[in-house]
Scaffold this motif. Sequence first.
Motif, PDB file in Angstrom:
ATOM      1  N   ILE A   4      15.999   7.908 -16.283  1.00  0.00           N
ATOM      2  CA  ILE A   4      15.004   8.725 -15.584  1.00  0.00           C
ATOM      3  C   ILE A   4      13.605   8.401 -16.110  1.00  0.00           C
ATOM      4  N   TYR A   5      13.480   8.270 -17.429  1.00  0.00           N
ATOM      5  CA  TYR A   5      12.175   7.960 -18.008  1.00  0.00           C
ATOM      6  C   TYR A   5      11.697   6.582 -17.547  1.00  0.00           C
ATOM      7  N   ARG A   6      12.609   5.611 -17.549  1.00  0.00           N
ATOM      8  CA  ARG A   6      12.254   4.248 -17.097  1.00  0.00           C
ATOM      9  C   ARG A   6      11.898   4.239 -15.612  1.00  0.00           C
ATOM     10  N   ALA A   7      12.635   5.015 -14.811  1.00  0.00           N
ATOM     11  CA  ALA A   7      12.344   5.094 -13.376  1.00  0.00           C
ATOM     12  C   ALA A   7      10.954   5.688 -13.145  1.00  0.00           C
ATOM     13  N   ALA A   8      10.628   6.720 -13.914  1.00  0.00           N
ATOM     14  CA  ALA A   8       9.292   7.321 -13.795  1.00  0.00           C
ATOM     15  C   ALA A   8       8.214   6.326 -14.200  1.00  0.00           C
ATOM     16  N   VAL A  97      15.525   4.655 -31.734  1.00  0.00           N
ATOM     17  CA  VAL A  97      15.204   6.081 -31.805  1.00  0.00           C
ATOM     18  C   VAL A  97      16.421   6.853 -32.286  1.00  0.00           C
ATOM     19  N   PRO A  98      16.272   7.622 -33.361  1.00  0.00           N
ATOM     20  CA  PRO A  98      17.413   8.411 -33.849  1.00  0.00           C
ATOM     21  C   PRO A  98      17.968   9.338 -32.762  1.00  0.00           C
ATOM     22  N   ALA A  99      19.266   9.564 -32.810  1.00  0.00           N
ATOM     23  CA  ALA A  99      19.953  10.354 -31.790  1.00  0.00           C
ATOM     24  C   ALA A  99      19.367  11.753 -31.633  1.00  0.00           C
ATOM     25  N   ALA A 105      14.655  15.139 -26.536  1.00  0.00           N
ATOM     26  CA  ALA A 105      13.889  14.694 -25.363  1.00  0.00           C
ATOM     27  C   ALA A 105      14.642  15.056 -24.082  1.00  0.00           C
ATOM     28  N   ALA A 106      15.931  14.790 -24.075  1.00  0.00           N
ATOM     29  CA  ALA A 106      16.746  15.106 -22.896  1.00  0.00           C
ATOM     30  C   ALA A 106      16.810  16.613 -22.659  1.00  0.00           C
ATOM     31  N   VAL A 110      15.406  18.731 -19.410  1.00  0.00           N
ATOM     32  CA  VAL A 110      16.273  19.604 -18.606  1.00  0.00           C
ATOM     33  C   VAL A 110      15.739  21.035 -18.595  1.00  0.00           C
ATOM     34  N   LEU A 111      15.201  21.494 -19.716  1.00  0.00           N
ATOM     35  CA  LEU A 111      14.689  22.867 -19.795  1.00  0.00           C
ATOM     36  C   LEU A 111      13.499  23.119 -18.868  1.00  0.00           C
ATOM     37  N   SER A 112      12.825  22.065 -18.440  1.00  0.00           N
ATOM     38  CA  SER A 112      11.706  22.266 -17.520  1.00  0.00           C
ATOM     39  C   SER A 112      12.182  22.500 -16.080  1.00  0.00           C
ATOM     40  N   LEU A 113      13.425  22.169 -15.786  1.00  0.00           N
ATOM     41  CA  LEU A 113      13.930  22.288 -14.412  1.00  0.00           C
ATOM     42  C   LEU A 113      13.983  23.722 -13.875  1.00  0.00           C
TER      43      LEU A 113
END
Length: 167
Positions: A4-8, A97-99, A105-106, A110-113
């Motif tokens: 999703i980030y790459r698509a944006a 990037v550490p897990a 980030a994910a 999602v919380l903004s939805l």
Amino acid sequence: MNGIYRAAERLMGMDADSWARHASPWSVYSRFTILPLLALAVWSRVWIGGWAWLAVVLVLAWTWANPRVFAPPSDLNAWASRAVLGERVLIGRRDEVPAHHRRWAALLSVLSLPGAVAMAWGLWALDSAWVVFGTALTMIPKIWFADRMVWLYSDWITDTGRELGDV
């Protein structure tokens, strides 16, 4: 979620120059105007009817232009600059990037939805309270995401031995 980030990033046509310009605090802070402006543009159908589509197109044009109109910052020490650098690391160097940063980030994305749904409902129903509530509920996780990107970037340059400005 990285897809999703790459698509944006692709949709926005971001390249090295636009990322450098977006690292300007002016770009980052003025970007926070986009969601309220979009809400206002949609709401404007009440006042200007079909011309509201023009307002929406202007907001979308501002969304695209924003990371391009400001000069790159003279230094990258500002919180906003580091947020952009962290986002670039998240998108372009995901394997480094550490897990725990990827999970946050994910989660914050999602919380903004729910806020976006509440804002959309308010705009459809012309209920200003829902619009304001939804806008705030969408923006808070996005601002927290930016802060998380600052943390991610700080950890990344420390862990990899890179210098400020590397991505």
